[in-house]
Design a protein around this motif. Sequence first.
Motif, PDB file in Angstrom:
ATOM      1  N   SER A  85       0.822  -1.215   0.000  1.00 40.70           N
ATOM      2  CA  SER A  85       0.000   0.000   0.000  1.00 40.70           C
ATOM      3  C   SER A  85       0.851   1.258   0.000  1.00 40.70           C
ATOM      4  CB  SER A  85      -0.952   0.004   1.206  1.00 40.70           C
ATOM      5  OG  SER A  85      -0.219  -0.144   2.422  1.00 40.70           O
ATOM      6  N   PHE A  86       2.046   1.199   0.612  1.00 43.52           N
ATOM      7  CA  PHE A  86       2.901   2.392   0.626  1.00 43.52           C
ATOM      8  C   PHE A  86       3.421   2.703  -0.776  1.00 43.52           C
ATOM      9  CE2 PHE A  86       6.122  -0.901   1.057  1.00 43.52           C
ATOM     10  CZ  PHE A  86       7.239  -0.397   0.413  1.00 43.52           C
ATOM     11  N   VAL A  87       3.661   1.674  -1.597  1.00 36.77           N
ATOM     12  CA  VAL A  87       4.075   1.896  -2.986  1.00 36.77           C
ATOM     13  C   VAL A  87       2.911   2.459  -3.791  1.00 36.77           C
ATOM     14  CG1 VAL A  87       5.020   0.823  -5.067  1.00 36.77           C
ATOM     15  CG2 VAL A  87       5.731   0.003  -2.815  1.00 36.77           C
ATOM     16  N   LEU A  88       1.709   1.957  -3.539  1.00 35.70           N
ATOM     17  CA  LEU A  88       0.514   2.415  -4.252  1.00 35.70           C
ATOM     18  C   LEU A  88       0.285   3.911  -4.024  1.00 35.70           C
ATOM     19  CD1 LEU A  88      -2.173   1.890  -5.800  1.00 35.70           C
ATOM     20  CD2 LEU A  88      -3.189   1.294  -3.596  1.00 35.70           C
ATOM     21  N   VAL A  89       0.263   4.351  -2.773  1.00 40.96           N
ATOM     22  CA  VAL A  89      -0.033   5.763  -2.514  1.00 40.96           C
ATOM     23  C   VAL A  89       1.112   6.659  -2.986  1.00 40.96           C
ATOM     24  CG1 VAL A  89      -1.594   5.269  -0.601  1.00 40.96           C
ATOM     25  CG2 VAL A  89       0.834   5.698  -0.113  1.00 40.96           C
TER      26      VAL A  89
END
Length: 417
Positions: free
Chosen positions: A55-59
Amino acid sequence: MDGAVALGLRQNAAQFSLLVAVNALVGGMLGQERTVLPLLGERVFGLRAYTAGLSFVLVFGLAKAATNYFAGTLSDRCGRKPVLIAGWLVAVPISPLLIWAPAWAWVIAANVLLGIGQGLTWSTTVVMKIDLVGPSRRGLAMGLNEAAGYGAVALTAMVTGYLAQYHGLRPAPFLLGIAFAAIGLGLSARFVKETHGHAKFEAACHETRADLHGQLTNRDVFLQTSFREPALSSASQAGLVNNLNDGLAWGLFPLLFAGAGLPVGRIGVLAALYPAVWGAGQLFTGALSDRWGRKWMIAFGMWLQAMALAGIAMSHSFAAWAAAAAALGAGTAMVYPTLLAAIGDVAHPTWRARAVGTYRLWRDGGFAVGALVAGLVADLLGVRAAIWAVAALTAASGLVVAVRMYEPHRPKEHAHG
């Protein structure tokens, strides 16, 4: 103003070198996360699903992609330097947030800021270097810019790996980011000079195509760069797929290596090797694309990345992963500066910053697409299956370039300068 402006790498060596140093600091802000953050999610915050861990890569990808687009428009409207300074101001709280984060939501918030900061700072250093050097050395300029940025990513990833092994996942690895942000803000505010005048100077003698004239609206620039113009749109899709596999490398490779029992220090070496070869290789590939052209450098680079990803999916040892990571870096080095140079070749100087912003919207959107694709496939079928899926997408992207892109750079048409 125009009478005092000169285009060329030699003529603008001092400012160009300063911008290279600034972009190294920009890369360092990204590098502080490459080794440590996936392990932090798993070991400190107890994330088990790959989709949640990514999720940190996504945002980051969503924030950076959107900011890239607006950075180009803002730098055409307000000038380059204010956008660069704004990016560093956004970057200041990132490392403290990562150090003191009591929950994963704080890490997500830090990565939104990281995406915004990287979109403003990295986009602007790219545009400023293109402004300074003129058409004949564009590939070399992009090679130097990206080599500095990703060389710093690699070095910081390796250093933070060892810091984490000997001093823990927090706070030591993220103290580097506090220093990078302070130095980058100081250099940008005090010593960097505005380069918008160089773009205006080049526009006065730019050869204009009927469909790519200097008065395109923002909508026209977006559509030409994204879909209509064969070279621009081919570059945009290749950029998206390139960063799709970079998002995979960032989010899943450390977990794959940790699952094989490698210590954090060796994971840091592998996490650093890919961007290290990528960074150093760009010192040569950008300049070679000035001599040989862009199209086939991009296509073969995408195919080399696909083969390297297949190698990582099939391997089970440190040595084999190291060889495949180096090959992945070499393929990315062939592609990364060459795509930016191709955008600069085709785009009119009056809207070049907006074209770069649109390209980087698609390219860094690849982080978000990669996080979703890799996370979902990894949760369903395992990490190695996710790597195979991304390898197939990367090979297909190279085929699109081979079929659709014409050669945007004809070296004999430009004098050396």
